[in-house]
Design an enzyme around this catalytic site. Structure first.
Site, PDB file in Angstrom:
ATOM      1  N   HIS A   1       0.707  -1.120   0.032  1.00 32.81           N
ATOM      2  CA  HIS A   1      -0.053   0.045   0.212  1.00 32.81           C
ATOM      3  C   HIS A   1       0.761   1.245  -0.115  1.00 32.81           C
ATOM      4  CE1 HIS A   1      -4.020  -1.976   0.534  1.00 32.81           C
ATOM      5  NE2 HIS A   1      -3.293  -2.873   1.168  1.00 32.81           N
TER       6      HIS A   1
ATOM      7  N   ASP B   1       3.372   9.503  -0.770  1.00 28.13           N
ATOM      8  CA  ASP B   1       2.392   8.758  -0.539  1.00 28.13           C
ATOM      9  C   ASP B   1       1.962   7.580  -1.276  1.00 28.13           C
ATOM     10  OD1 ASP B   1      -0.146   8.215   0.998  1.00 28.13           O
ATOM     11  OD2 ASP B   1      -0.613  10.215   0.947  1.00 28.13           O
TER      12      ASP B   1
HETATM   13  C1  GDG Z   1      -2.253   3.827   3.505  1.00 26.36           C
HETATM   14  C2  GDG Z   1      -1.241   4.596   2.278  1.00 26.36           C
HETATM   15  C3  GDG Z   1      -2.964   4.425   0.686  1.00 26.36           C
HETATM   16  C4  GDG Z   1      -9.104  10.152   7.631  1.00 26.36           C
HETATM   17  N1  GDG Z   1      -9.626  10.924   8.815  1.00 26.36           N
HETATM   18  C5  GDG Z   1     -10.921   9.949   9.172  1.00 26.36           C
HETATM   19  C6  GDG Z   1     -11.176   9.056   8.027  1.00 26.36           C
HETATM   20  N2  GDG Z   1      -9.948   9.428   7.467  1.00 26.36           N
HETATM   21  C7  GDG Z   1      -9.670   8.141   6.248  1.00 26.36           C
HETATM   22  C8  GDG Z   1      -9.994   8.878   5.020  1.00 26.36           C
HETATM   23  C9  GDG Z   1      -9.109   7.782   4.293  1.00 26.36           C
HETATM   24  C10 GDG Z   1      -8.223   7.192   5.107  1.00 26.36           C
HETATM   25  O1  GDG Z   1      -8.616   7.747   6.543  1.00 26.36           O
HETATM   26  C11 GDG Z   1      -6.704   7.487   4.788  1.00 26.36           C
HETATM   27  O2  GDG Z   1      -6.233   6.925   3.638  1.00 26.36           O
HETATM   28  P1  GDG Z   1      -5.076   7.432   2.927  1.00 26.36           P
HETATM   29  O3  GDG Z   1      -4.989   6.876   1.562  1.00 26.36           O
HETATM   30  O4  GDG Z   1      -5.083   9.127   2.621  1.00 26.36           O
HETATM   31  O5  GDG Z   1      -3.845   7.284   3.803  1.00 26.36           O
HETATM   32  P2  GDG Z   1      -3.196   6.050   4.807  1.00 26.36           P
HETATM   33  O6  GDG Z   1      -3.963   5.841   6.061  1.00 26.36           O
HETATM   34  O7  GDG Z   1      -1.652   6.723   5.020  1.00 26.36           O
HETATM   35  O8  GDG Z   1      -3.086   4.587   3.889  1.00 26.36           O
HETATM   36  C12 GDG Z   1      -2.006   5.423   1.369  1.00 26.36           C
HETATM   37  C13 GDG Z   1      -3.649   3.690   1.438  1.00 26.36           C
HETATM   38  O9  GDG Z   1      -2.656   3.089   2.531  1.00 26.36           O
HETATM   39  C14 GDG Z   1      -4.518   2.688   0.746  1.00 26.36           C
HETATM   40  O10 GDG Z   1      -3.686   1.736  -0.038  1.00 26.36           O
HETATM   41  O11 GDG Z   1      -3.795   5.236  -0.296  1.00 26.36           O
HETATM   42  O12 GDG Z   1      -1.167   5.787   0.510  1.00 26.36           O
HETATM   43  O13 GDG Z   1      -0.268   5.471   3.122  1.00 26.36           O
HETATM   44  O14 GDG Z   1     -10.027   6.659   3.730  1.00 26.36           O
HETATM   45  O15 GDG Z   1     -11.322   8.864   4.814  1.00 26.36           O
HETATM   46  N3  GDG Z   1     -12.171   8.443   8.427  1.00 26.36           N
HETATM   47  C15 GDG Z   1     -12.880   8.316   8.977  1.00 26.36           C
HETATM   48  N4  GDG Z   1     -12.846   9.770  10.075  1.00 26.36           N
HETATM   49  C16 GDG Z   1     -11.785  10.655   9.983  1.00 26.36           C
HETATM   50  O16 GDG Z   1     -11.847  11.407  10.845  1.00 26.36           O
HETATM   51  N5  GDG Z   1     -14.123   7.868   9.387  1.00 26.36           N
END
Ligand code: GDG
Length: 471
Positions: free
Chosen positions: A157, A365
């Site tokens: 990821h 990222d």
């Molecule tokens: C890893 C990789 C890759 C955030 N605040 C709240 C909340 N979130 C959710 C968002 C989103 C998720 O968290 C964050 O996803 P990202 O993709 O931005 O980042 P990582 O956590 O670092 O994920 C990344 C991912 O894996 C998938 O392969 O894209 O590059 O680092 O879904 O919505 N969700 C809720 N409340 C919040 O306050 N419910």
């Protein structure tokens, strides 16, 4: 019917699905498991004195969750250590934060062996195993060592690092070798795949063929990119819930007469939060007449707070937000509203829809799902603008966003102004293109593509007699 066995560091409690707080990936895995029937195995989140390595099973309908307790030492050295203080910073190009500790690596291998033994105890001959992420890179090899010859895939990821940095990892060759326990290895982007191939060319003088097949160590591995996504229709549905409407109304009311710039990130140094604050600070300096016309609403989701770098970053962000508010704030305007509260996914959908622009500024990222969620949650007749770091994996697909370099404060400040001024017709045109992209490559399509490739590989990896892939 063959079962699917999903393995990841943590297991989401999908038996209480519908829980609005479950992340997109957890929902996708839940969907895949319900469709195919199967088992989801991972750490329970509990740290015990010994951590006996025995999974605790709970089954509902055709899905079984298998959760393993880990010892405190393993949690410290495997999870807080090798996963979050070695591989995470290194793969995000932060060698200055990377800990190279032998004890971390020993525990990492131990935990991977524990997971392998647990899977070995219940795996059936036709099961397909899908391993998720950097916590479990050696799991495929450990399973092979126990004689498991099922089809096994792995998806990373986070980004694959540039070779020059990756080789700073002691035993980097061993980590790469361990990937040959898998039949299929998936990366987020073509850039990651290229970095992976570069390692083979330069370090091993090996040359993957056009399709991405690599023959080494007596095995054949297919390496391909599968950009992860969201299911846009789910976000559209969420944005129409009562909870979403209520958060939309509240934010718009509090910010009446002002535009809303939004940030939603886990509190992690890879997300470029301090760079975002610096760019916003620059915007307020450079455009004094804009002061009071917009507010930056930053939601920071606390994460990994047992790791010192994360604690420090949390404090720096609070201090920086205070400095900006102290410098520019007025009785009737708080320039930066920063909170670390978590929201349900439905409330979050309303927050996305209420924003006029979303600032996604990672320094590196794997993909970044926030960028995709923001687009999916927009009102098609009056969409917000996405500012997206060129260093997010998502930038490879989302080229109609305002692409920015978060290290360049001036460029980011100008892009914020451009987003705030963008005419509706241009906003709609850009949004349509972005929305088409995420609709074409949904999360369901990602899962389907990976599973189809994994199943259709043929018998490429029947281990040769004499077991060349020896341990
Ligand atoms: C890893 C990789 C890759 C955030 N605040 C709240 C909340 N979130 C959710 C968002 C989103 C998720 O968290 C964050 O996803 P990202 O993709 O931005 O980042 P990582 O956590 O670092 O994920 C990344 C991912 O894996 C998938 O392969 O894209 O590059 O680092 O879904 O919505 N969700 C809720 N409340 C919040 O306050 N419910």
């Amino acid at each position: 019917m063959p079962r699917l066995i999903v393995v990841s560091n943590r297991v989401a409690d999908i038996h209480s699905t519908g829980s609005a707080s479950s992340g997109g990936l957890a929902m996708a895995m839940a969907g895949a498991l319900k469709e195919e029937g199967g088992v989801w195995l991972g750490w329970s989140g509990n740290a015990t004195d010994n951590g006996d390595g025995e999974p605790e099973f709970s089954t509902r309908d055709n899905v079984t969750l298998a959760r393993i307790d880990l010892s405190r030492q393993h949690v410290e050295e495997y999870y807080n250590g090798y996963a979050n203080r070695t591989l995470w910073p290194l793969f995000h190009h932060r060698t200055d934060l990377t800990a190279y500790e032998q004890s971390f690596r020993d525990s990492y291998l131990d935990v991977n062996r524990t997971f392998a033994r647990a899977i070995r105890s219940f795996v059936k001959p036709d099961d397909v195993i899908w391993v998720q992420d950097y916590h479990l890179i050696p799991l495929g090899r450990e399973l092979r060592a126990l004689g498991v010859d099922n089809r096994i895939g792995f998806f990373l990821h986070i980004p694959w690092p540039a070779r020059e940095l990756f080789v700073t990892l002691p035993q980097h060759a061993d980590l790469v070798w361990s990937l040959f326990g898998y039949d299929l290895v998936g990366f987020q982007t073509d850039k990651d795949l290229a970095a992976f191939r570069d390692y083979f060319h330069t370090e091993l003088n090996a040359h993957p063929n056009e399709e991405g097949l690599i023959d080494m160590f007596g095995r054949r591995l297919l390496a391909k990119s599968y950009p992860i996504s969201i299911n846009p229709s789910e976000m559209v549905d969420l944005s129409q819930t009562e909870e979403a409407s209520s958060s939309y109304r509240r934010i718009r009311k509090v910010n009446a007469g002002r535009k809303i710039l939004l940030g939603v990130d886990r509190i992690d140094y890879s997300k470029g939060l301090l760079h975002k604050f610096a760019a916003y600070n620059r915007f307020l300096e450079e455009f004094p007449d804009r002061r009071g016309t917009a507010t930056l609403l930053q939601i920071g989701q606390p994460s990994r707070d047992l790791v010192a770098e994360y604690q420090d970053l949390g404090e720096d962000l609070i201090a920086e937000a205070g400095r900006i508010n102290g410098r520019f704030g007025r009785l009737d305007w708080t320039p930066l509203s920063y909170h670390t509260q978590s929201y349900g996914r439905d409330a979050l959908a309303g927050i996305y829809r209420a924003a006029h622009a979303c600032l996604v500024t990672p320094l590196r990222d794997g993909m970044n799902l926030v960028a995709k969620e923001f687009v999916a949650a927009q009102d098609p007749d009056d969409p917000g603008v996405l500012l997206l770091s060129r260093f997010a994996g998502a930038a490879e697909q989302m080229t109609e966003a305002l692409l920015i370099n978060p290290h360049d404060k001036e460029q980011c400040a100008d892009a914020i102004a451009q987003a705030l001024d963008m005419p509706r017709a241009e906003r709609i045109e850009r949004w349509k293109a972005l929305d088409e992209t995420i609709s074409r490559s949904s999360l369901s399509a990602w899962k389907e593509q990976f599973m189809t490739d994994l199943r259709n590989l043929g018998d490429v990896n029947t281990p040769p007699s004499g077991n060349v892939f020896a341990f």
